[in-house]
Design an enzyme around this catalytic site. Structure first.
Site, PDB file in Angstrom:
ATOM      1  N   ARG A  57      -7.105  37.004 -20.284  1.00 25.15           N
ATOM      2  CA  ARG A  57      -8.113  36.112 -20.837  1.00 25.15           C
ATOM      3  C   ARG A  57      -7.430  35.118 -21.765  1.00 25.15           C
ATOM      4  NH1 ARG A  57      -7.002  37.093 -25.354  1.00 25.15           N
ATOM      5  NH2 ARG A  57      -8.426  35.513 -26.074  1.00 25.15           N
ATOM      6  N   ALA A 112      -7.669  30.742 -22.654  1.00 19.97           N
ATOM      7  CA  ALA A 112      -7.596  29.583 -21.753  1.00 19.97           C
ATOM      8  C   ALA A 112      -6.209  29.340 -21.114  1.00 19.97           C
ATOM      9  CB  ALA A 112      -8.093  28.347 -22.505  1.00 19.97           C
ATOM     10  N   ARG A 140     -14.216  32.401 -13.795  1.00 16.18           N
ATOM     11  CA  ARG A 140     -14.775  32.114 -15.121  1.00 16.18           C
ATOM     12  C   ARG A 140     -14.905  30.585 -15.251  1.00 16.18           C
ATOM     13  NH1 ARG A 140     -12.412  34.955 -20.229  1.00 16.18           N
ATOM     14  NH2 ARG A 140     -14.528  34.523 -20.966  1.00 16.18           N
ATOM     15  N   GLN A 190     -12.446  40.602 -29.332  1.00 19.62           N
ATOM     16  CA  GLN A 190     -11.058  40.132 -29.154  1.00 19.62           C
ATOM     17  C   GLN A 190     -10.327  40.024 -30.491  1.00 19.62           C
ATOM     18  OE1 GLN A 190     -13.731  38.837 -27.712  1.00 19.62           O
ATOM     19  NE2 GLN A 190     -13.292  37.834 -25.763  1.00 19.62           N
ATOM     20  N   ASP A 213     -11.297  26.251 -25.456  1.00 22.28           N
ATOM     21  CA  ASP A 213     -11.295  26.460 -23.998  1.00 22.28           C
ATOM     22  C   ASP A 213     -11.507  25.177 -23.222  1.00 22.28           C
ATOM     23  OD1 ASP A 213     -11.967  29.232 -25.147  1.00 22.28           O
ATOM     24  OD2 ASP A 213     -11.442  29.575 -23.043  1.00 22.28           O
TER      25      ASP A 213
HETATM   26  O1  MRU Z   1     -13.475  34.942 -23.524  1.00 19.18           O
HETATM   27  P1  MRU Z   1     -12.043  34.765 -23.899  1.00 19.18           P
HETATM   28  O2  MRU Z   1     -11.459  35.917 -24.627  1.00 19.18           O
HETATM   29  O3  MRU Z   1     -11.198  34.313 -22.726  1.00 19.18           O
HETATM   30  O4  MRU Z   1     -12.082  33.549 -24.918  1.00 19.18           O
HETATM   31  C1  MRU Z   1     -10.882  33.054 -25.414  1.00 19.18           C
HETATM   32  C2  MRU Z   1     -11.078  32.083 -26.512  1.00 19.18           C
HETATM   33  O5  MRU Z   1     -12.171  31.718 -26.861  1.00 19.18           O
HETATM   34  C3  MRU Z   1      -9.838  31.507 -27.119  1.00 19.18           C
HETATM   35  O6  MRU Z   1     -10.065  31.160 -28.452  1.00 19.18           O
HETATM   36  C4  MRU Z   1      -9.439  30.256 -26.322  1.00 19.18           C
HETATM   37  O7  MRU Z   1      -9.237  30.571 -24.978  1.00 19.18           O
HETATM   38  C5  MRU Z   1      -8.272  29.591 -26.841  1.00 19.18           C
HETATM   39  S1  MRU Z   1      -6.926  30.655 -26.784  1.00 19.18           S
HETATM   40  C6  MRU Z   1      -5.509  30.069 -26.726  1.00 19.18           C
END
Ligand code: MRU
Length: 346
Positions: free
Chosen positions: A46, A48, A88, A195, A236
């Site tokens: 997970r 981005a 996603r 997370q 993201d």
């Molecule tokens: O749902 P996730 O855990 O994939 O969400 C990730 C985030 O919101 C991060 O803050 C985002 O991807 C930036 S990470 C480098």
């Protein structure tokens, strides 16, 4: 100390299973595209930039065993890309990566299929290496924003586990620490999937960073006591005007930061920008299952059949953002003009 979030070895994609951290550290091996799709959907991988890298290798997994002529190959590639794109919807890095593969294959459509396959694998490896470089570059640019003894609030995980191996928001913290700055981090636990509690605290402790975990609803209290100097998060998908989608709860923090006169920074590579979108209104927001909210550790914590609202992301309006750190430099308002200027070749 890089963390090998995702790697390509022996024709399979090796991923640290992030659903098990911090209780256990297990590497899973995705040998085919379906396994990789599942790993993305269930968030074993997970964040981005990591999704961009995973999707790139996913394309290779999807086409590596294909037999047929060039036209059939391009059709197969199209279906592989559509399938991976259905995993996603919010992180644009995933689509950026798929589009890079698509363009490469189309440009070389008349070459032997075996050669196009090898080019796709090479491109995926390049995306992986670029991400490693870009993370460190963002860290270099952004660490200057951090002062000695700063107390930084972050949400979700925007570290090594969200990228190939280093981070976005947390890259600034790693680089600032390397420069000898003393930093304290407050990590929001990040409901519903935690997370922040599970991944960010694990990662920061590994890097020996002074870390305090808070529940998401404690941020205002900390800010009002003047215990936060900066908020730093990832993103993201960022629209042309700077509106930024990130983990649900980021918008809350930005509003709170504005009220308390605390700088709010977004850190994201150029692959997180979606310049086709004028504003954040066009950003697709992933809605996830109600069980993520109603069940914790296999235990139901809410009334049976209660209605649930579970968007995985929210959009922070650009007016609340102090600056956006990228691998090409730091972008400050006015965002429309300055994003265009810095990223015109992105
Ligand atoms: O749902 P996730 O855990 O994939 O969400 C990730 C985030 O919101 C991060 O803050 C985002 O991807 C930036 S990470 C480098």
């Amino acid at each position: 100390m890089p963390i090998p979030t995702i790697e390509f070895k022996n024709n399979s994609v090796k991923i640290i299973d992030q659903t098990r951290l911090p209780v256990s550290y297990k590497i899973i091996s995705c040998k085919n595209i379906k396994q990789l799709w599942e790993a993305i959907r269930t968030m074993q991988v997970r964040g981005a930039p990591a999704l961009g890298v995973a999707a790139a290798f996913g394309v290779y997994l999807g086409i590596k065993d294909f037999r047929g002529n060039n036209n059939q190959f391009l059709k197969k590639l199209k279906s592989v890309i559509r399938y991976l794109g259905s995993s996603r919807p919010t992180a644009v890095n995933l689509f950026w990566s798929l589009e890079r593969m698509n363009k490469l294959a189309r440009k070389n459509r008349n070459k032997p299929v075996a050669q196009i396959k090898m080019m796709i694998l090479k491109e995926a490896k390049k995306i992986f290496q670029e991400d490693r470089f870009v993370s460190r570059k963002m860290g270099d640019f952004g660490q200057g924003l951090i002062k000695n003894n700063d107390r930084i609030l972050t949400i979700c995980n925007a570290g090594a586990l969200a990228t190939a191996d280093y981070g976005t928001a947390l890259a600034l913290i790693y680089k600032a620490k390397e420069k000898g700055k003393n930093i304290k981090v407050f990590a929001c636990e990040t409901r519903p999937l935690l997370q922040g509690a599970r991944l960010t605290t694990w990662e920061l402790k590994k890097h020996k960073i002074d870390t305090t975990l808070i529940c998401d609803n404690m941020a205002a209290s900390l800010m009002s006591q003047k215990k936060i100097d900066k908020v730093i998060t990832g993103a993201d998908r960022i629209a042309s005007n700077g509106d930024s989608a990130n983990k649900i709860g980021t918008y809350n923090l930005a509003v709170l930061a504005k009220y308390h006169h605390i700088p709010f920074y977004i850190v994201a590579p150029s692959s997180s920008f979606d310049l086709k979108l004028k504003t954040g209104k066009g950003i697709p927001i992933e809605q996830r299952s109600k069980e993520e909210v109603t069940v914790i550790n296999n235990k139901r914590i809410a009334a049976k059949n209660v209605k649930v609202y579970n968007p995985a992301f929210d959009v922070t309006p650009h007016q609340l953002i102090t600056a956006i750190v990228t691998e090409k430099g730091i972008i400050r308002p006015p965002f429309i003009k300055n994003i265009k200027r810095l990223l015109k070749n992105a």
